[in-house]
Write a protein that holds these residues in place. Structure first.
Motif, PDB file in Angstrom:
ATOM      1  N   GLU A 223       9.246  41.117   1.237  1.00  0.00           N
ATOM      2  CA  GLU A 223      10.227  40.361   0.450  1.00  0.00           C
ATOM      3  C   GLU A 223      10.945  39.331   1.328  1.00  0.00           C
ATOM      4  O   GLU A 223      11.083  38.160   0.949  1.00  0.00           O
ATOM      5  N   ALA A 224      11.366  39.780   2.486  1.00  0.00           N
ATOM      6  CA  ALA A 224      12.094  38.856   3.368  1.00  0.00           C
ATOM      7  C   ALA A 224      11.187  37.716   3.821  1.00  0.00           C
ATOM      8  O   ALA A 224      11.595  36.540   3.826  1.00  0.00           O
ATOM      9  N   MET A 225       9.950  38.046   4.166  1.00  0.00           N
ATOM     10  CA  MET A 225       9.041  36.991   4.647  1.00  0.00           C
ATOM     11  C   MET A 225       8.742  35.980   3.538  1.00  0.00           C
ATOM     12  O   MET A 225       8.694  34.775   3.771  1.00  0.00           O
ATOM     13  N   GLU A 226       8.566  36.490   2.319  1.00  0.00           N
ATOM     14  CA  GLU A 226       8.300  35.561   1.213  1.00  0.00           C
ATOM     15  C   GLU A 226       9.477  34.619   0.989  1.00  0.00           C
ATOM     16  O   GLU A 226       9.309  33.411   0.821  1.00  0.00           O
ATOM     17  N   LYS A 227      10.662  35.206   0.997  1.00  0.00           N
ATOM     18  CA  LYS A 227      11.861  34.364   0.766  1.00  0.00           C
ATOM     19  C   LYS A 227      12.019  33.336   1.890  1.00  0.00           C
ATOM     20  O   LYS A 227      12.365  32.178   1.642  1.00  0.00           O
ATOM     21  N   ILE A 228      11.768  33.753   3.102  1.00  0.00           N
ATOM     22  CA  ILE A 228      11.901  32.811   4.227  1.00  0.00           C
ATOM     23  C   ILE A 228      10.864  31.709   4.090  1.00  0.00           C
ATOM     24  O   ILE A 228      11.172  30.521   4.229  1.00  0.00           O
TER      25      ILE A 228
ATOM     26  N   PRO B  86      17.259  39.769   1.832  1.00  0.00           N
ATOM     27  CA  PRO B  86      16.227  38.725   1.973  1.00  0.00           C
ATOM     28  C   PRO B  86      16.763  37.323   1.692  1.00  0.00           C
ATOM     29  O   PRO B  86      16.405  36.372   2.384  1.00  0.00           O
ATOM     30  N   ASP B  87      17.638  37.199   0.697  1.00  0.00           N
ATOM     31  CA  ASP B  87      18.190  35.871   0.397  1.00  0.00           C
ATOM     32  C   ASP B  87      19.062  35.361   1.547  1.00  0.00           C
ATOM     33  O   ASP B  87      18.959  34.200   1.952  1.00  0.00           O
ATOM     34  N   GLU B  88      19.899  36.252   2.060  1.00  0.00           N
ATOM     35  CA  GLU B  88      20.748  35.838   3.195  1.00  0.00           C
ATOM     36  C   GLU B  88      19.881  35.489   4.407  1.00  0.00           C
ATOM     37  O   GLU B  88      20.171  34.537   5.139  1.00  0.00           O
TER      38      GLU B  88
ATOM     39  N   ALA C 294      17.605  31.691   8.155  1.00  0.00           N
ATOM     40  CA  ALA C 294      16.413  31.139   8.823  1.00  0.00           C
ATOM     41  C   ALA C 294      16.334  29.634   8.598  1.00  0.00           C
ATOM     42  O   ALA C 294      16.053  28.860   9.523  1.00  0.00           O
ATOM     43  N   GLU C 295      16.608  29.219   7.368  1.00  0.00           N
ATOM     44  CA  GLU C 295      16.559  27.784   7.056  1.00  0.00           C
ATOM     45  C   GLU C 295      17.573  27.019   7.914  1.00  0.00           C
ATOM     46  O   GLU C 295      17.261  25.966   8.496  1.00  0.00           O
ATOM     47  N   GLN C 296      18.773  27.566   8.002  1.00  0.00           N
ATOM     48  CA  GLN C 296      19.819  26.884   8.788  1.00  0.00           C
ATOM     49  C   GLN C 296      19.465  26.875  10.279  1.00  0.00           C
ATOM     50  O   GLN C 296      19.697  25.892  10.973  1.00  0.00           O
ATOM     51  N   ALA C 297      18.903  27.986  10.740  1.00  0.00           N
ATOM     52  CA  ALA C 297      18.545  28.059  12.163  1.00  0.00           C
ATOM     53  C   ALA C 297      17.437  27.058  12.485  1.00  0.00           C
ATOM     54  O   ALA C 297      17.480  26.378  13.522  1.00  0.00           O
ATOM     55  N   VAL C 298      16.469  26.936  11.596  1.00  0.00           N
ATOM     56  CA  VAL C 298      15.370  25.978  11.835  1.00  0.00           C
ATOM     57  C   VAL C 298      15.906  24.543  11.728  1.00  0.00           C
ATOM     58  O   VAL C 298      15.569  23.680  12.549  1.00  0.00           O
TER      59      VAL C 298
END
Ligand code: KMH
Ligand code: ZN
Length: 279
Positions: A66-71, A28-30, A35-39
Motif C-alpha cells: 500500500e505504501a509503495m503504491e501510494k508513493i 501510506p498517505d502521509e 516522499a514527494e516533498q523529500a524528492v
C-alpha cells in the motif's frame, strides 16, 4: 565532473512513535506526501519502513504494498529502498517476505549488534539468505554497516565472490551499541573501505542524532552520498525539532550547493548505482 551526491531520505523508521514525533509520516498517505516533498527537495532514494493500523512497525507485505503504491502514484521517479531490518526483534521470515514486491533497492544489514538496550540480530546465514533473495529478484542491496567489523565481513564476502560489484554501502553511525559518528572513526573506516573494495565503491553515510549534520558535510566534501531523515534524527539543531523530512533534505542540498557538489536526480542516481532496468 564531480559525481552528483545521491541523497537518501529515511522518512519513518521503525523505532519512533507518532506520540513522540507528531510530524512522523506513518500512514501510506502521509508517507507518500513525505516522499514527494523529500524528492522535490532533492532526495532520490526513499528508505522505507512501514507501519500497521495502530502505527506500530510492520514488515507485512500488504502494508509495504500500500505504501509503495501510494508513493509511486505521487512520485513515480523515486527510488524505493525497502527496509529488511524492520524493528528490533522482528523475525527473519517477516523481514524477508515483502521483498517479493521487488523494490529497486533494499537494505542488507551486515551484522548483529546491541541497538540501544536491545539486540539487532543479523546472523551470517540470514545475511546470506537476504542477499540471495535480493539477487534472485534483481533487487540492489544497500549494505548497512554500523561498525567496522561489519565492513570487514562484507569485504570477506566480496573476496569469496559472494558479493559482487557494484557495491553500495550505507554507513549508519551513532546508534548506541554501534560505532559512533566521530570523524576520526569515519576517516579510518573510509581508508579501510578503500583498501578492501577499491575506489569504485559507492558509499553513503547516515549520521544518527547529532552526527547527522557533521557526517553529511564530510560525505559531501569527500565525494560520498548522504542519508538524512527522521528515522535517524528528529532534530534540526540542538533543542529544535525538525519540521519535516524535506527540511532535513533541503539543508543537505544547500550545503552541497555551497560546496559545489551537484545533487543527483533520481535518474542520475539510477545511473550512478547502475540499477537494473525495470519493466
Ligand atoms: N530499525 C533498525 C533496528 C534497516 O532499515 O534495514 C534497523 C533498521 C535497518 O532500520
Ligand atoms: Zn531503516
Amino acid at each position: 565532473m564531480t559525481e552528483p551526491c545521491i541523497i537518501t531520505c529515511a522518512i519513518t523508521g521503525a523505532e519512533l512513535s507518532k506520540q513522540k514525533v507528531p510530524i512522523l509520516p506513518i500512514t501510506p498517505d502521509e508517507q507518500a506526501i513525505a516522499a514527494e516533498q523529500a524528492v522535490a527537495a532533492g532526495a532520490s532514494v526513499i528508505h522505507l519502513h512501514v507501519r500497521d493500523a495502530e502505527g506500530g512497525p510492520s514488515q507485512s507485505l500488504e502494508h509495504f504494498q500500500e505504501a509503495m503504491e501510494k508513493i509511486k502514484q505521487r512520485v513515480p521517479e523515486a527510488i524505493i529502498q525497502m527496509s529488511t531490518g524492520g524493528a528490533v526483534g522482528e523475525v527473519m521470515e517477516k523481514r524477508m517476505a515483502p521483498l517479493s514486491l521487488k523494490p529497486e533497492m533494499a537494505s542488507l544489514n551486515m551484522g548483529s549488534m546491541n541497538f540501544g538496550d536491545e539486540i539487532f540480530a543479523n546472523l551470517p546465514k540470514d545475511i546470506l539468505q537476504f542477499h540471495d533473495r535480493m539477487q534472485e529478484l534483481k533487487i540492489r542491496p544497500e549494505m548497512e554497516i554500523y561498525d567496522i567489523g561489519m565492513l570487514e565481513y562484507a569485504a570477506k564476502l566480496l573476496k569469496k565472490e559472494i558479493l559482487k560489484k557494484p557495491i553500495h554501502i550505507q554507513f549508519v553511525l551513532g546508534v548506541p551499541g554501534g560505532m559512533s559518528g566521530d570523524l576520526r572513526n569515519f576517516v579510518h573506516t573510509l581508508i579501510l573501505m578503500e583498501s578492501h573494495f577499491g575506489p569504485d565503491v559507492h558509499w553513503s553515510v547516515a549520521g544518527v542524532g547529532r552526527y547527522q549534520l557533521t557526517l553529511a558535510n564530510y560525505a559531501l566534501l569527500l565525494g560520498g552520498n548522504v542519508r538524512v531523515g527522521l528515522e535517524d534524527n528528529i532534530y534540526y539543531k540542538k533543542g529544535q525539532l525538525a519540521e519535516s523530512n524535506a527540511q532535513l533534505v533541503s539543508r543537505v542540498v544547500r550545503l552541497a550547493n555551497e560546496l559545489d557538489r551537484p545533487v543527483a536526480t533520481p535518474a542520475q542516481a539510477r545511473q550512478i548505482l547502475a540499477l537494473p532496468a525495470r519493466a
